[in-house]
Design an enzyme around this catalytic site. Structure first.
Site: not given
Ligand code: GLA
Length: 391
Positions: A166, A27-30, A154, A119-121
């Site tokens: 995502d 998480e928060h690595t991308d 985005e 959940l990336s809708s």
């Molecule tokens: C959101 C962002 C992703 C990622 C996460 C945290 O989902 O869209 O790119 O940074 O937060 O891991």
């Protein structure tokens, strides 16, 4: 997809679907060029669509009011559209920007990906649109090509400075697997992930605490990480390992080892925990992948819980609801649990022996009731494939 004929007075040419995701770990690595390990969910955004030859784009969503948003492909400008329609419009804009010859379309969306639940809708909405256009206009884009258009939409059109996780999860995943993505090289590997085969469930608990990534806190975290990398003279925090953030007090007589000081000491106090999170989180992804590949899935549990502690204590992006869901799930028999996604609310995942799933769900629901939080929404995650045509 009965909504299409009633909205647009004709049958669609086809129907496409793109999934939401949960991130197992990473998480928060991308945006630090690190590693992520998401799975695509069986919940999808479906888009029924038909080409138009007048350049108009008409958008309608079953989850929104019945209003049709009417746009023109050539007139799209970043920031010019707000609300849900900015995501599909942004995809068309990004395609035009990339030089693709695309025209208009009618699109009707329907979704069972909970919105605002981490959940990336939005990524699913973008990837469904990209898949529609890819087929309707014969663009020949690969799954990573779709992800990259969706990500551009985005970042540059909607204006959220998110990383690539995502959109890549929504476009490139395969059922029965988690997606190991190296966000520096963009190398991908499908790692087997089948909790059911191990008598386990991956339980998703949507805390129903909504946090909008456009509101600045996410951008602030990203800026903090990038500033730390710059102060350390690095391209990205990805370049650090746990050795770099460990102060060694042993006296082995080897000057290369003795007295080694953590690079954290070179940073302002406020940035140190961000760096610690990113470095330890990348290591957790590597450990998790080894566990999945060895087929010893229960061992993933403690990694999830350690990941949550890092989000809570170092990044400080958890909230009372996510902390309560994690703690209660673990007390009630989950092998491990963590908040997933961007943070400040959203969903928690818990790895649970299948015979304990109902008990864990009940325990979290009861704890929420006692704390006067809104009732969480729980479901068991099933993996699915990335964006594709379904009809
Ligand atoms: C959101 C962002 C992703 C990622 C996460 C945290 O989902 O869209 O790119 O940074 O937060 O891991």
């Amino acid at each position: 997809m009965t909504g299409f004929p009633s909205a647009f007075g004709a049958e669609p040419e086809g129907v496409w679907a793109a999934p939401g995701r949960v991130n197992l770990i990473g998480e928060h690595t991308d945006y630090n060029e690190g590693l992520v390990l998401p799975i695509a969910l069986s919940q999808t955004v479906r888009a029924a669509a038909r080409r138009r030859d007048d350049g108009r784009i008409r958008l309608r969503s079953a989850q929104q009011d019945s209003r049709v948003v009417d746009l023109t492909a050539g007139d799209l400008r970043p920031g010019g559209i707000t609300g849900w329609a900015a995501y599909p419009a942004g995809v068309v804009w990004a395609l035009v920007e990339a030089g693709h010859l695309v025209g208009g379309a009618d699109l009707h969306f329907d979704s069972d990906v909970p919105a605002g639940a981490g959940l990336s809708s939005s990524a699913a909405l973008e990837c469904a649109t990209a898949a529609v256009y890819n087929d309707l206009y014969d663009l020949g884009l690969t799954p990573e090509g779709l992800a990259s258009i969706a990500h551009r939409a985005e970042n540059a059109f909607v204006g959220v400075p998110c990383g690539v996780m995502d959109q890549t999860a929504s476009a490139c995943s395969a059922a029965g697997t988690a997606l190991l993505l190296d966000t520096r090289s963009m190398a991908r590997r499908h790692v087997p992930f089948d909790p059911t085969a191990h008598g386990l469930d991956l339980l998703v608990l949507d805390t129903r605490v909504r946090h909008d990534l456009t509101d600045g806190a996410y951008a602030e975290l990203r800026a903090g990480c990038e500033h730390a990398a710059e102060l350390l003279g690095l391209r990205a925090l990805r370049d650090l390992t746990t050795d770099d953030i460990t102060t060694d007090i042993t006296t082995t007589g080897d000057p290369a080892v003795d007295g080694r000081r953590s690079v954290l000491s070179r940073l302002p106090a406020a940035l140190q925990p961000l760096v610690r999170h990113v470095v330890t989180e990348n290591e957790r992804v590597i450990e998790a992948v080894a566990i999945l590949e060895e087929g010893v899935l229960p061992r993933l549990g403690p990694i999830l819980t350690a990941g949550h502690a890092s989000l809570r204590d170092d990044l400080r992006i958890s909230c009372p609801e996510t902390d309560l869901a994690v703690a209660t799930a673990v007390e009630a028999g989950a092998l491990g649990a963590r908040m997933t996604g961007g943070g400040f609310g959203g969903s928690v995942i818990a790895l649970v022996p299948a015979h304990r799933t109902a008990a864990v769900t009940e325990a979290v629901t009861a704890a929420f009731r006692a704390a006067r939080h809104r009732a969480p929404f729980a479901f068991t995650a099933a993996t699915s494939a990335g964006a594709h045509r379904i009809r």
